[in-house]
Motif scaffolding. Structure first.
Motif, short mmCIF file in Angstrom:
data_model
loop_
_atom_site.label_atom_id
_atom_site.label_comp_id
_atom_site.label_asym_id
_atom_site.label_seq_id
_atom_site.Cartn_x
_atom_site.Cartn_y
_atom_site.Cartn_z
N ARG A 124 4.02 -57.17 -69.43
CA ARG A 124 5.48 -57.44 -68.91
C ARG A 124 5.47 -58.63 -67.80
O ARG A 124 4.21 -59.30 -67.20
CB ARG A 124 6.54 -56.07 -68.61
CG ARG A 124 6.71 -55.84 -70.48
CD ARG A 124 7.34 -54.46 -69.49
NE ARG A 124 8.33 -53.62 -70.84
CZ ARG A 124 8.40 -52.28 -71.19
NH1 ARG A 124 8.94 -52.10 -70.18
NH2 ARG A 124 8.12 -52.14 -72.13
N THR A 125 6.97 -58.39 -67.22
CA THR A 125 6.52 -59.38 -66.25
C THR A 125 5.93 -58.87 -64.58
O THR A 125 6.40 -57.78 -64.63
CB THR A 125 7.66 -60.25 -65.17
OG1 THR A 125 8.95 -58.96 -65.10
CG2 THR A 125 8.45 -61.06 -66.92
N CYS A 126 5.87 -59.70 -63.30
CA CYS A 126 5.68 -58.94 -62.28
C CYS A 126 6.48 -58.14 -61.55
O CYS A 126 6.67 -56.04 -61.41
CB CYS A 126 5.08 -59.79 -60.88
SG CYS A 126 5.00 -59.58 -59.40
N GLU A 127 7.89 -59.05 -61.71
CA GLU A 127 9.22 -58.37 -61.27
C GLU A 127 9.39 -56.45 -62.16
O GLU A 127 9.52 -55.46 -61.03
CB GLU A 127 9.69 -59.10 -61.36
CG GLU A 127 10.38 -59.97 -60.51
CD GLU A 127 9.49 -60.99 -61.48
OE1 GLU A 127 8.98 -61.26 -62.05
OE2 GLU A 127 9.44 -62.19 -60.36
N GLU A 128 9.20 -56.66 -63.02
CA GLU A 128 9.41 -55.49 -63.94
C GLU A 128 8.34 -54.32 -63.65
O GLU A 128 8.47 -53.14 -63.61
CB GLU A 128 9.72 -55.38 -65.29
CG GLU A 128 10.47 -56.27 -65.74
CD GLU A 128 10.56 -56.51 -67.17
OE1 GLU A 128 9.67 -56.23 -68.30
OE2 GLU A 128 11.28 -57.45 -68.13
N CYS A 129 7.16 -54.63 -63.27
CA CYS A 129 6.52 -53.85 -63.05
C CYS A 129 6.68 -53.27 -61.49
O CYS A 129 6.03 -51.79 -60.87
CB CYS A 129 4.57 -53.97 -62.89
SG CYS A 129 3.56 -53.21 -62.34
N LEU A 130 7.00 -53.52 -60.61
CA LEU A 130 6.81 -53.49 -58.73
C LEU A 130 8.71 -52.92 -58.53
O LEU A 130 8.08 -52.86 -57.86
CB LEU A 130 6.82 -54.72 -58.33
CG LEU A 130 5.02 -55.35 -59.06
CD1 LEU A 130 4.65 -56.88 -57.57
CD2 LEU A 130 3.99 -54.27 -57.85
N LYS A 131 9.15 -52.73 -59.78
CA LYS A 131 10.82 -52.10 -59.47
C LYS A 131 9.79 -50.88 -58.92
O LYS A 131 9.96 -49.82 -58.27
CB LYS A 131 11.25 -51.56 -60.96
CG LYS A 131 11.61 -53.64 -61.31
CD LYS A 131 12.32 -53.25 -62.20
CE LYS A 131 14.10 -54.82 -62.33
NZ LYS A 131 14.29 -54.48 -63.79
#
Length: 145
Positions: free
Chosen positions: A10-17
């Protein structure tokens, strides 16, 4: 909380939530952050590709930036301590120029006192010579003898 591996591809932003996740940019993988180690091992993900917290800073840049900041902070504290100690030491004992100025001031004062005493004795001699010397009783010379 969902597992970090569910956010892989997926995206980095979704992972780092999720703050316990680490994003590896090379293989687009969302991994569990190895909390037992400060930096993630290179077998998990290279430092230049690892992201944690925010996507725009990698661990390599973060490590360099924090090292430079920490070094500058330590250097600043060391300089402040050195300046404080040197300033306090200097204020305790006067330097040579202050000592010399005080000595010259004292010599001038002593010479002035000597000149003042010399002038007073000269003036007293002149007063005695011409009969102007002050007596203890200022009205004694007005008496008729």
């Amino acid at each position: 909380m969902t597992g970090c591996s569910q956010n892989t591809n997926r995206t980095c932003e979704e992972c780092l939530k999720n703050v316990s996740c680490l994003w590896c940019n090379t293989d687009k993988a969302c991994l569990d952050y190895p909390v037992t180690k400060i930096l993630p091992p290179s077998s998990l993900c290279k430092l230049s590709s690892a992201r944690w917290g925010v996507c725009w800073v990698n661990f390599e840049a973060l490590t360099i930036a924090l090292s430079v900041l920490g070094g500058a902070l330590l250097l600043g504290v060391a300089c402040c301590c050195c300046l404080c100690c040197c300033g306090r030491r200097r204020s305790r004992r006067p330097d040579k120029s202050d000592e010399r100025a005080a000595r010259e001031r004292e010599e001038r004062r002593v010479r002035q006192e000597e000149r003042r005493a010399e002038m007073k004795s000269r003036h007293d001699e002149i007063r005695r010579k011409y009969g102007l010397f002050r007596e203890e009783n200022p009205y004694a010379r007005f008496e008729n003898n």
